[in-house]
Design an enzyme around this catalytic site. Structure first.
Site, mmCIF file in Angstrom:
data_model
loop_
_atom_site.group_PDB
_atom_site.id
_atom_site.type_symbol
_atom_site.label_atom_id
_atom_site.label_comp_id
_atom_site.label_asym_id
_atom_site.label_seq_id
_atom_site.Cartn_x
_atom_site.Cartn_y
_atom_site.Cartn_z
ATOM 1 N N ASP A 99 36.963 32.490 40.186
ATOM 2 C CA ASP A 99 35.549 32.270 40.485
ATOM 3 C C ASP A 99 35.029 31.056 39.738
ATOM 4 O O ASP A 99 35.279 30.915 38.530
ATOM 5 C CB ASP A 99 34.731 33.487 40.063
ATOM 6 C CG ASP A 99 35.042 34.717 40.877
ATOM 7 O OD1 ASP A 99 34.426 34.899 41.933
ATOM 8 O OD2 ASP A 99 35.910 35.509 40.451
ATOM 9 N N HIS A 136 40.602 31.040 27.196
ATOM 10 C CA HIS A 136 41.094 32.274 27.814
ATOM 11 C C HIS A 136 41.783 33.117 26.739
ATOM 12 O O HIS A 136 41.835 32.741 25.573
ATOM 13 C CB HIS A 136 42.052 31.949 28.965
ATOM 14 C CG HIS A 136 42.045 32.981 30.055
ATOM 15 N ND1 HIS A 136 42.515 34.253 29.880
ATOM 16 C CD2 HIS A 136 41.621 32.913 31.350
ATOM 17 C CE1 HIS A 136 42.383 34.943 31.007
ATOM 18 N NE2 HIS A 136 41.844 34.147 31.927
ATOM 19 N N HIS A 158 48.002 41.606 37.992
ATOM 20 C CA HIS A 158 49.032 41.389 39.002
ATOM 21 C C HIS A 158 50.080 42.500 39.019
ATOM 22 O O HIS A 158 51.189 42.301 39.484
ATOM 23 C CB HIS A 158 49.702 40.026 38.789
ATOM 24 C CG HIS A 158 48.812 38.885 39.165
ATOM 25 N ND1 HIS A 158 48.983 38.152 40.316
ATOM 26 C CD2 HIS A 158 47.725 38.373 38.557
ATOM 27 C CE1 HIS A 158 48.045 37.218 40.385
ATOM 28 N NE2 HIS A 158 47.270 37.333 39.332
#
Length: 416
Positions: A376, A106, A17
């Protein structure tokens, strides 16, 4: 480390980002025609928003060459590539939930522990946005390999969840013995992989592609995710590349593939299936590959001879060998033998899902995480271009290393 390769070195930069992502490429040979048009097609295959089965993040991923070329020709100096992040939504990652909880499976927790600080939006450097630089630099490596050596690199989706293109059978416990699979390795092209019948999954079989597409949609609709595998073939790879003992060509391929986000497995040739059969079946017998005189039409009557080794102008050997089968996946002793190099890469289900998950926050307090953002449900359709790019970077680095060795060897021979 953010640098890959030794002779052909790629250093990537950027977070998911931040204003842009990109790379510096050092070691690209001078004198090659190169414009953004050579790079953009692969970035377009990788970009998000391609279908309802991928993240809806709307990024065009337009590449800009910042340095290293003049009038569309490489200068031999470092090439700078940049792609702007145009559709960031860092606010999706703010608030008590996303900011306070490390996402299960993650990199939020491990980055926090390693660096003491982390990019709170989108996973930072652990995000697949970082792979834009790999795909862009891989396209440059691939152009050189294609022009100089005729190398062809094609990847395709071979499984999603339990839906497999070539499921193991008692006759063929590994695809390496399946004549349909071997024929596919001989003939598959990127144009075929991207045929409308096979999109958006990129599995080169219509029925299997439909099953895989339905599988991804099933998990997407449940706010869940699913993993899969990508198979890749490298054709016309020069004989003799790979650096024993620690930079064997399959070891470098494994490193390159397992550095891609979400990867969990790598196998080459007969792979794990080949571990279940005896050596008498798994060994690749040698056969002669003596060149046959050209026919009257001028067409070589021995088109299946393996590619020549890198010789830098030296006279090639007249009597060479090839293998009758290819369970080795084109590599023996860590060195390419001229046969197709083929391998498979396993990708786990994406970690960020919309389902409520019981977990704890960074302080260890129990809570519930319902992740937001655009992600996704399965990464393998977009990973095809990334796998191809990493394969190109590995082969390019190995080819340049072997070319240097051969040049020095040839210089000694010239002096008697």
């Amino acid at each position: 480390m953010s640098t890959f390769g030794r002779a052909f070195r790629v250093t990537t930069y950027g977070e998911s980002h931040c204003p842009s992502v990109g790379c510096i490429i050092d070691g690209c040979p001078p004198g090659m025609k190169l414009t953004e048009a050579d790079i953009q097609p692969q970035l377009t295959r990788r970009r998000p928003g391609q279908s309802a089965l991928t993240t809806p993040r709307d990024e065009k991923d337009r590449v800009q060459i910042q340095s290293g070329t003049e009038s569309g020709i490489t200068l031999g100096t470092p090439i700078g590539l940049m792609v702007k992040n145009e559709d960031q939504r860092p606010h999706d990652y703010k608030g008590d939930t996303m900011a306070g909880f490390p996402r299960p499976s993650h990199a939020d927790y491990t980055y926090q522990e390693k660096y003491g600080v982390r990019a709170s939006s989108g996973g930072g450097r652990s995000s697949a946005r970082e792979t834009i630089a790999r795909v862009a630099s891989g396209a440059i490596a691939e152009k050189y390999l294609s022009l100089v050596h005729g190398v062809e690199i094609v990847a395709f989706v071979s499984s999603v969840g339990n839906e497999e293109l070539f499921p193991p059978t008692s006759t063929h416990p590994t695809p390496s013995t399946n004549p349909i699979f071997l024929k596919l390795l001989d003939t598959i092209t990127r144009e075929e992989v991207d045929h409308p019948d096979y999109l958006p999954v990129r599995c080169p079989n219509k029925e299997a592609a439909i099953r895989m597409s339905d599988k991804i949609a099933e998990f997407r609709d449940k706010k869940d995710s699913i993993g899969g595998t990508v198979t890749c073939v490298i054709r016309n790879c020069p004989v003799g590349i790979g650096e024993p003992c620690f930079d064997k060509i399959e070891a470098c391929l494994a490193q390159g593939m397992l550095s891609i986000p979400a990867t969990k497995g790598f196998e080459i040739g007969s792979g794990f299936g080949g571990c279940a059969v005896p050596g008498s079946l798994n060994n690749d017998a040698f056969v002669s590959s003596v060149p046959v005189a050209p026919s009257q039409s001028g067409v070589d009557a021995s088109p299946n001879a393996p590619p020549e080794p890198i010789t830098n102008g030296a006279k090639p050997r007249s009597n060479r060998l090839k293998t009758k089968t290819n369970n080795s996946g084109g590599v023996q002793g860590g060195i390419s033998n001229g046969a197709h190099i083929y391998f498979r890469v396993g990708f786990k289900p994406p970690a960020t899902i919309g389902q409520a998950q019981n977990t704890v926050d960074f302080e260890g307090k129990e809570g519930v995480l319902e992740a937001k953002g655009r992600h996704d449900p399965c990464v393998v359709p977009r990973a095809v271009a990334i796998v191809e790019a990493m394969a190109a970077l590995v082969v390019m680095d190995a080819v340049m290393t072997q070319s240097s060795r051969q040049s020095m060897r040839d210089a000694l021979q010239d002096r008697g």
